[in-house]
Design a protein around this motif. Structure first.
Motif, PDB file in Angstrom:
ATOM      1  N   ILE A  37       0.577  -1.367  -0.002  1.00  0.00           N
ATOM      2  CA  ILE A  37       0.037  -0.079  -0.042  1.00  0.00           C
ATOM      3  C   ILE A  37       0.957   1.196  -0.014  1.00  0.00           C
ATOM      4  O   ILE A  37       0.632   2.216  -0.766  1.00  0.00           O
ATOM      5  CB  ILE A  37      -1.065  -0.076   1.285  1.00  0.00           C
ATOM      6  CG1 ILE A  37      -1.996  -1.185   0.958  1.00  0.00           C
ATOM      7  CG2 ILE A  37      -1.579   1.414   1.526  1.00  0.00           C
ATOM      8  CD1 ILE A  37      -2.890  -1.272   2.197  1.00  0.00           C
ATOM      9  N   LEU A  38       2.034   1.132   0.851  1.00  0.00           N
ATOM     10  CA  LEU A  38       2.696   2.446   0.767  1.00  0.00           C
ATOM     11  C   LEU A  38       3.677   2.626  -0.466  1.00  0.00           C
ATOM     12  O   LEU A  38       3.637   3.737  -1.073  1.00  0.00           O
ATOM     13  CB  LEU A  38       3.899   2.232   1.841  1.00  0.00           C
ATOM     14  CG  LEU A  38       5.074   3.405   1.874  1.00  0.00           C
ATOM     15  CD1 LEU A  38       4.299   4.405   2.344  1.00  0.00           C
ATOM     16  CD2 LEU A  38       6.095   2.710   2.974  1.00  0.00           C
ATOM     17  N   LEU A  39       3.862   1.476  -1.162  1.00  0.00           N
ATOM     18  CA  LEU A  39       4.630   1.557  -2.358  1.00  0.00           C
ATOM     19  C   LEU A  39       3.529   2.191  -3.451  1.00  0.00           C
ATOM     20  O   LEU A  39       3.963   3.073  -4.176  1.00  0.00           O
ATOM     21  CB  LEU A  39       5.270   0.471  -2.813  1.00  0.00           C
ATOM     22  CG  LEU A  39       6.240  -0.248  -2.201  1.00  0.00           C
ATOM     23  CD1 LEU A  39       6.950  -1.474  -2.393  1.00  0.00           C
ATOM     24  CD2 LEU A  39       7.622   0.877  -2.331  1.00  0.00           C
ATOM     25  N   LEU A  40       2.199   1.691  -3.521  1.00  0.00           N
ATOM     26  CA  LEU A  40       1.487   2.111  -4.534  1.00  0.00           C
ATOM     27  C   LEU A  40       0.906   3.641  -4.209  1.00  0.00           C
ATOM     28  O   LEU A  40       0.813   4.397  -5.123  1.00  0.00           O
ATOM     29  CB  LEU A  40       0.076   1.284  -4.193  1.00  0.00           C
ATOM     30  CG  LEU A  40       0.159  -0.080  -4.835  1.00  0.00           C
ATOM     31  CD1 LEU A  40      -1.096  -0.708  -4.649  1.00  0.00           C
ATOM     32  CD2 LEU A  40       0.222   0.218  -6.396  1.00  0.00           C
ATOM     33  N   ALA A  41       1.027   3.986  -2.878  1.00  0.00           N
ATOM     34  CA  ALA A  41       0.836   5.487  -2.709  1.00  0.00           C
ATOM     35  C   ALA A  41       1.820   6.319  -3.069  1.00  0.00           C
ATOM     36  O   ALA A  41       1.814   7.547  -3.823  1.00  0.00           O
ATOM     37  CB  ALA A  41       0.610   5.580  -1.306  1.00  0.00           C
ATOM     38  N   LEU A  42       3.185   6.043  -3.127  1.00  0.00           N
ATOM     39  CA  LEU A  42       4.406   6.526  -3.535  1.00  0.00           C
ATOM     40  C   LEU A  42       4.220   6.626  -4.954  1.00  0.00           C
ATOM     41  O   LEU A  42       4.611   7.789  -5.784  1.00  0.00           O
ATOM     42  CB  LEU A  42       5.688   5.851  -2.979  1.00  0.00           C
ATOM     43  CG  LEU A  42       5.943   6.199  -1.559  1.00  0.00           C
ATOM     44  CD1 LEU A  42       7.101   5.496  -1.222  1.00  0.00           C
ATOM     45  CD2 LEU A  42       6.097   7.780  -1.180  1.00  0.00           C
ATOM     46  N   LEU A  43       4.128   5.636  -5.669  1.00  0.00           N
ATOM     47  CA  LEU A  43       3.772   5.681  -7.105  1.00  0.00           C
ATOM     48  C   LEU A  43       2.629   6.568  -7.741  1.00  0.00           C
ATOM     49  O   LEU A  43       2.823   7.296  -8.692  1.00  0.00           O
ATOM     50  CB  LEU A  43       3.318   4.313  -7.740  1.00  0.00           C
ATOM     51  CG  LEU A  43       3.277   4.340  -9.143  1.00  0.00           C
ATOM     52  CD1 LEU A  43       4.405   4.289  -9.617  1.00  0.00           C
ATOM     53  CD2 LEU A  43       2.786   2.540  -9.554  1.00  0.00           C
ATOM     54  N   VAL A  44       1.562   6.551  -7.070  1.00  0.00           N
ATOM     55  CA  VAL A  44       0.598   7.461  -7.247  1.00  0.00           C
ATOM     56  C   VAL A  44       1.036   8.948  -7.120  1.00  0.00           C
ATOM     57  O   VAL A  44       0.690   9.798  -8.027  1.00  0.00           O
ATOM     58  CB  VAL A  44      -0.859   7.380  -6.696  1.00  0.00           C
ATOM     59  CG1 VAL A  44      -1.874   8.458  -6.715  1.00  0.00           C
ATOM     60  CG2 VAL A  44      -1.381   5.900  -6.820  1.00  0.00           C
TER      61      VAL A  44
END
Length: 57
Positions: A37-44
C-alpha cells in the motif's frame, strides 16, 4: 539483549503470551500488505507530480 527478551517472556502470564503471539503473527501478516500500500501510494504521488509538472511546463 536476547536474555532480556527471554526474561520478559518468561515473566508474562499465559494470556499475555498468547496476546503477544497473536500480535506478532498479525504484524507478520499485515507487514507486506502495508508495504505494498505504501509503495502504491508513492507511485500515485510520483505520477501526480509528473502530470502537474508536464501541465505547468
Amino acid at each position: 539483549m536476547w536474555a532480556a527478551i527471554k526474561g520478559l517472556v518468561t515473566g508474562l502470564s499465559t494470556k499475555a503470551k498468547i496476546a503477544l503471539i497473536l500480535l506478532l503473527g498479525l504484524g507478520l501478516l499485515l507487514g507486506p500488505v502495508l508495504l505494498v500500500i505504501l509503495l502504491l501510494a508513492l507511485l500515485v504521488m510520483a505520477i501526480v507530480a509528473a502530470v502537474r509538472a508536464a501541465a505547468a511546463g
